[in-house]
Design an enzyme around this catalytic site. Structure first.
Site, short mmCIF file in Angstrom:
data_model
loop_
_atom_site.label_atom_id
_atom_site.label_comp_id
_atom_site.label_asym_id
_atom_site.label_seq_id
_atom_site.Cartn_x
_atom_site.Cartn_y
_atom_site.Cartn_z
CG ASN A 210 -5.71 -5.46 -8.45
OD1 ASN A 210 -6.59 -5.36 -7.61
ND2 ASN A 210 -4.48 -4.98 -8.26
CG ASP A 279 2.34 -7.78 -9.45
OD1 ASP A 279 2.49 -7.55 -8.23
OD2 ASP A 279 1.72 -8.77 -9.89
CE LYS A 289 -9.66 8.95 -24.99
NZ LYS A 289 -10.99 9.25 -25.46
CG ASP A 306 7.21 -6.06 -2.06
OD1 ASP A 306 6.73 -5.85 -0.93
OD2 ASP A 306 6.96 -7.09 -2.72
CB ILE A 307 4.17 -1.23 -0.15
CG1 ILE A 307 3.98 -0.42 -1.44
CG2 ILE A 307 3.80 -0.42 1.09
CD1 ILE A 307 2.55 -0.14 -1.81
CB VAL A 308 4.54 -5.63 2.63
CG1 VAL A 308 5.05 -6.77 1.78
CG2 VAL A 308 4.29 -6.09 4.05
CG PHE A 323 -3.33 -10.71 2.92
CD1 PHE A 323 -3.06 -9.85 3.97
CD2 PHE A 323 -4.51 -11.45 2.94
CE1 PHE A 323 -3.95 -9.71 5.02
CE2 PHE A 323 -5.40 -11.32 3.99
CZ PHE A 323 -5.12 -10.46 5.03
CE LYS A 337 4.03 -14.21 -2.70
NZ LYS A 337 2.74 -14.16 -3.40
O1 C5P Z 1 4.26 -10.49 -4.22
P1 C5P Z 1 2.81 -10.54 -3.94
O2 C5P Z 1 2.04 -9.45 -4.64
O3 C5P Z 1 2.16 -11.86 -4.12
O4 C5P Z 1 2.74 -10.25 -2.35
C1 C5P Z 1 1.57 -10.03 -1.69
C2 C5P Z 1 1.82 -9.28 -0.40
O5 C5P Z 1 2.78 -8.23 -0.60
C3 C5P Z 1 0.59 -8.58 0.08
O6 C5P Z 1 0.68 -8.48 1.48
C4 C5P Z 1 0.68 -7.22 -0.59
O7 C5P Z 1 -0.09 -6.24 0.08
C5 C5P Z 1 2.16 -6.95 -0.51
N1 C5P Z 1 2.69 -6.16 -1.64
C6 C5P Z 1 3.17 -4.89 -1.41
N2 C5P Z 1 3.70 -4.16 -2.43
C7 C5P Z 1 3.76 -4.66 -3.66
C8 C5P Z 1 3.29 -5.96 -3.91
C9 C5P Z 1 2.74 -6.68 -2.88
O8 C5P Z 1 3.09 -4.40 -0.26
N3 C5P Z 1 4.29 -3.95 -4.64
#
Ligand code: C5P
Length: 398
Positions: A210, A279, A289, A306-308, A323, A337
């Site tokens: 992105n 995502d 390739k 989802d890391i956070v 964020f 969120k």
């Molecule tokens: O779900 P969304 O992408 O809108 O959420 C945004 C927040 O979640 C940001 O803080 C982003 O760094 C974190 N995030 C994450 N791992 C993911 C997707 C989003 O840590 N796979």
């Protein structure tokens, strides 16, 4: 007690007409409790007499890099180490250019090169000089290196022109010097930051990603270092120079970022997730390739972890800030969120606008917690980062 009490400040004066205001700056810094030394460039002495500044600061003025007597007293390296902050006021276009190039040709330049202290500049020049692309690029470089920039103001200039380039008023400069010390609010805290995009491989040469530039995350890392935190910056691929004094972990994919984040958070106090994590990722990565034999191909994608959320649920004592980049109903999506991801706070911004957000130097955002919200109007990402760090510090203190 004033935040300037016992702070050691070098006021550096370069050769511009605004140098007459430097005497007032020295006076006001001292009134606020600071210990002040003055260093002048040779051309500054054409605008204001060293004796005035010596009398005001109660110390000899330092001017000559090659004066053996002065060097034997307090040499340039000692001065560089002595200072908590070096303020160059006025900073002329020429002096700013010499800082950008890392020159050590005057005592003041040599001190700036050698110092670990905070460096701040109060630019003062004709509006045409200020608007010149060379000056603008020089200012951007200094800001990137962490130099604080105070002003300039706009208005009638000594030469009769009207426009930006006037040095700020002494009290305004002194207030900003004080605010540089008010920010040591995360002293001793361990802070982990994710920043930039991730890249999800399709084959050895292609990936999904992105437009995240990483600027907001890097500005946050810089602000957190300034606030005294011990920072680990987990960064996806970006074209930015990592701020000094932070531990950088470079990653490519979301899976790498997850692993690095979980490891770094195990003994951390704060996590700020500013990364724009992809995502989805391809279910399989082609070993070779992919050839374009077919008119259409199907890529099967699976959701990235989802890391956070993972870090927030694993480490319950971690203060977690996420964020939310939204294009509509910003506050309600952000609140959803906040709950869903188990965050302590969320910074929400509107990515449908082209003047702020992705790839821009400016941003506007709302700071939202379970019980409060406040808006940070449009400002530079550097300033917004400082505001977010202060909001975190306030929250942790409560
Ligand atoms: O779900 P969304 O992408 O809108 O959420 C945004 C927040 O979640 C940001 O803080 C982003 O760094 C974190 N995030 C994450 N791992 C993911 C997707 C989003 O840590 N796979």
């Amino acid at each position: 007690m004033s935040t300037l009490s016992n702070k050691r400040i070098i006021v550096g004066i370069s050769g511009g007409i605004a140098a007459y205001k430097s005497a007032e700056i020295v006076r006001r810094l001292q009134d606020a409790g600071a210990d002040v030394r003055v260093v002048m460039t040779p051309s500054a002495e054409q605008f204001i007499r060293p004796l005035t500044l010596q009398a005001l600061s109660s110390h000899p003025v330092h001017a000559d890099l090659l004066d053996p007597e002065a060097e034997a007293g307090m040499g340039h390296i000692e001065l560089a180490r002595w200072a908590d902050l070096i303020l160059i006021a006025p900073a002329t276009a020429d002096f700013i250019a010499s800082m950008v190039h890392g020159r050590g040709n005057s005592l003041l330049n040599a001190i700036i090169l050698a110092t670990p202290a905070i460096v701040a500049v109060a630019p003062a020049m004709n509006q045409g000089m200020w608007a010149h692309p060379a000056t603008l690029e020089n200012m951007a470089l200094l800001e990137q290196r962490g130099v604080r920039i105070f002003g300039p103001d706009s208005g009638v200039q000594a030469c009769g022109d009207i426009g930006p380039g006037r040095m700020q008023q002494p009290q305004e400069i002194v207030d900003q010097v004080a605010s540089c010390f008010a920010g040591q609010s995360l002293s001793g805290k361990k802070l982990v930051l994710t920043a930039g995009p991730t890249r999800e491989a399709i084959d050895p040469v292609r990936y999904i990603s992105n437009h995240s530039s990483g600027k907001m995350g890097y500005a946050l890392a810089q602000a957190a270092v300034e606030a005294g935190a011990q920072v680990t910056l987990i960064s996806g691929p970006v074209n930015l120079i990592a701020p000094e004094r932070c531990n950088i972990v470079s990653v490519i994919s979301a899976a790498d970022m997850l692993e690095a984040t979980m490891q770094a958070c195990s003994d951390a106090d704060i996590l700020i997730a500013a990364a724009a994590v992809a995502d989805y990722r391809p279910v399989t990565v082609a070993a070779q390739k992919i050839k374009k034999h077919d008119d259409a191909i199907n890529l099967e994608l699976e959701k990235n972890p989802d890391i956070v959320s993972a870090a927030a649920s694993e480490y319950s004592n971690l203060f977690v800030v996420g964020f939310a980049a939204e294009t509509q109903d910003i506050e309600s999506y952000a609140r959803d969120k906040l709950q869903r991801k188990n965050l302590d706070a969320i910074v929400a911004n509107d990515v449908s606008r082209s003047d702020v957000g992705f790839n821009s130097d400016d941003n506007e955002a709302a700071w939202i917690t379970a019980t409060s919200s406040k808006v940070f109007g449009k400002r530079s990402k550097t300033q917004l980062a400082r505001d977010i760090i202060s909001a975190i510090a306030d929250q942790i203190d409560d």
